[in-house]
Design an enzyme around this catalytic site. Sequence first.
Site, PDB file in Angstrom:
ATOM      1  N   ARG A  27       0.873  -1.191  -0.008  1.00  0.00           N
ATOM      2  CA  ARG A  27      -0.119  -0.027  -0.007  1.00  0.00           C
ATOM      3  C   ARG A  27       0.781   1.344   0.072  1.00  0.00           C
ATOM      4  O   ARG A  27       1.743   1.513   1.022  1.00  0.00           O
ATOM      5  CB  ARG A  27      -1.077  -0.035   1.327  1.00  0.00           C
ATOM      6  CG  ARG A  27      -1.606   1.669   1.458  1.00  0.00           C
ATOM      7  CD  ARG A  27      -2.784   1.233   2.476  1.00  0.00           C
ATOM      8  NE  ARG A  27      -3.983   0.591   2.002  1.00  0.00           N
ATOM      9  CZ  ARG A  27      -5.106   0.660   2.676  1.00  0.00           C
ATOM     10  NH1 ARG A  27      -5.486   1.331   3.593  1.00  0.00           N
ATOM     11  NH2 ARG A  27      -6.272  -0.030   2.036  1.00  0.00           N
ATOM     12  N   HIS A  56      -7.583   0.841  -6.183  1.00  0.00           N
ATOM     13  CA  HIS A  56      -7.781  -0.182  -5.102  1.00  0.00           C
ATOM     14  C   HIS A  56      -8.277  -1.072  -5.580  1.00  0.00           C
ATOM     15  O   HIS A  56      -9.435  -1.679  -5.485  1.00  0.00           O
ATOM     16  CB  HIS A  56      -8.541   0.635  -4.046  1.00  0.00           C
ATOM     17  CG  HIS A  56      -8.440   0.214  -2.773  1.00  0.00           C
ATOM     18  ND1 HIS A  56      -7.703  -0.831  -2.442  1.00  0.00           N
ATOM     19  CD2 HIS A  56      -9.064   0.389  -1.449  1.00  0.00           C
ATOM     20  CE1 HIS A  56      -7.670  -1.078  -1.120  1.00  0.00           C
ATOM     21  NE2 HIS A  56      -8.518  -0.397  -0.508  1.00  0.00           N
ATOM     22  N   GLN A  74      -9.978  -3.847  -3.230  1.00  0.00           N
ATOM     23  CA  GLN A  74     -11.227  -3.306  -2.780  1.00  0.00           C
ATOM     24  C   GLN A  74     -12.439  -3.642  -3.947  1.00  0.00           C
ATOM     25  O   GLN A  74     -13.534  -4.237  -3.534  1.00  0.00           O
ATOM     26  CB  GLN A  74     -11.294  -1.884  -2.682  1.00  0.00           C
ATOM     27  CG  GLN A  74     -12.413  -1.276  -2.158  1.00  0.00           C
ATOM     28  CD  GLN A  74     -12.663  -1.550  -0.877  1.00  0.00           C
ATOM     29  OE1 GLN A  74     -12.000  -1.536   0.242  1.00  0.00           O
ATOM     30  NE2 GLN A  74     -14.141  -1.982  -0.563  1.00  0.00           N
ATOM     31  N   ASP A 131     -17.220   7.011  -0.973  1.00  0.00           N
ATOM     32  CA  ASP A 131     -15.763   6.973   0.003  1.00  0.00           C
ATOM     33  C   ASP A 131     -15.570   8.323   0.434  1.00  0.00           C
ATOM     34  O   ASP A 131     -16.401   9.344   0.338  1.00  0.00           O
ATOM     35  CB  ASP A 131     -15.208   6.571  -1.204  1.00  0.00           C
ATOM     36  CG  ASP A 131     -13.566   6.620  -0.538  1.00  0.00           C
ATOM     37  OD1 ASP A 131     -13.551   6.106   0.553  1.00  0.00           O
ATOM     38  OD2 ASP A 131     -12.711   6.591  -1.312  1.00  0.00           O
ATOM     39  N   CYS A 187     -16.368   1.813   1.100  1.00  0.00           N
ATOM     40  CA  CYS A 187     -14.942   0.762   1.309  1.00  0.00           C
ATOM     41  C   CYS A 187     -14.738   0.862   2.744  1.00  0.00           C
ATOM     42  O   CYS A 187     -13.952   0.000   2.950  1.00  0.00           O
ATOM     43  CB  CYS A 187     -14.283   1.305   0.243  1.00  0.00           C
ATOM     44  SG  CYS A 187     -13.721   3.130   0.327  1.00  0.00           S
ATOM     45  N   ARG A 243     -13.522  -8.610   1.470  1.00  0.00           N
ATOM     46  CA  ARG A 243     -11.947  -8.375   1.360  1.00  0.00           C
ATOM     47  C   ARG A 243     -11.372  -9.660   1.672  1.00  0.00           C
ATOM     48  O   ARG A 243     -10.413 -10.011   0.752  1.00  0.00           O
ATOM     49  CB  ARG A 243     -11.444  -7.122   2.393  1.00  0.00           C
ATOM     50  CG  ARG A 243     -12.063  -5.962   1.820  1.00  0.00           C
ATOM     51  CD  ARG A 243     -11.396  -5.211   0.575  1.00  0.00           C
ATOM     52  NE  ARG A 243     -10.112  -5.221   0.365  1.00  0.00           N
ATOM     53  CZ  ARG A 243      -9.277  -4.233   1.029  1.00  0.00           C
ATOM     54  NH1 ARG A 243     -10.143  -3.065   1.580  1.00  0.00           N
ATOM     55  NH2 ARG A 243      -7.868  -4.207   0.695  1.00  0.00           N
TER      56      ARG A 243
END
Length: 323
Positions: free
Chosen positions: A102, A129, A132, A224, A264, A292
Amino acid sequence: MIKKDFISIRDFSPSDILYLLILARQIKAHPLSYCDALKRETLAMIFEKPSLRTRVSFDVGIQQLGGFSLYLSPQEINLGKRESVYDVAKNLERMVQGIMIRTFAHETVEQMAKYVCIPVINGLTDYSHPCQAMADYLTMWEAKGDLEGLKVAFVGDGNNVANSLMFAGAQLGAHVWVATPENHTPRAEAVEWARVRSMETGGSCNLTNDPREAVDGADVVYTDVWTSMGQEAEAEKRDEEFHFYQVNMPLFRRAKRDAIFLHCLPAHRGKEVTNEVIDSPQSLVFQQAENRLHAQKAIMLELMKSEFVKLPTLVELQEMVHP
Ligand code: CP
Ligand code: NVA
């Protein structure tokens, strides 16, 4: 599937993405069947930004597959400062069987993947992402029974999560609508890619500045944070710019009666979403967070398995899901 890495949803074919989703469903339904599949394999997890879900789901996921994980914090590695990306990558390659990273610049993940023979998984960059998005479409599939033709409305910032949602929607034949303020649209090249791929799969990728247009008749409403990690200095300005893009009940009610709400997470309650929406029975945000784990187990399994582990083919998986 011939890919070594999981860096962008764009790198795969529509059937590869579908395969990973079906595999994730299979793993979710029968976790014990895969408990030794990555026995003694180690995943290094490099985090240059904070995380709850990504860290826990990769950590628990690799353990459930029989392997181990190593958490490497920003202070420990200090990527590019204490040591170059190249040197970090070449060291890890000698000791672990996979890297999850990340970071900020998307190019860092691409470079790392180029330097090593082991799989590299994108755990979020400023641009995308992808893990996700796999969990997002897995959740939509579970809730709606089908993905082709779904209207998916993303309301807020044209950010990393929006990009991956567009890419995966294009691969899976969904109609993705992204509603943002004028100066926060997703990058033109990302939209262009999604539009071209959508032509092959029967989906579409649509931009608007009006959240009502995006949400009208939608099957899925997604939002988000307005300020992503790394943009904290702009938070106050962004709160003003995005004020009109809050997902509240009057906006959510414009979607289909059985629409679901996704986020998310982490959520800033009272900003991009109200408590009334995120806590409503139509909100699946915690199922989405759990997914996830299952989606990433499918990704790790596919990329990190040894030649002795045989996974079912797409056709075999389809028969297992719909006998
Ligand atoms: N959604 C997500 O990636 O959460 P974290 O930032 O907590 O990992
Ligand atoms: N867009 C958010 C997603 C967090 C999971 C960020 O990058 O901070």
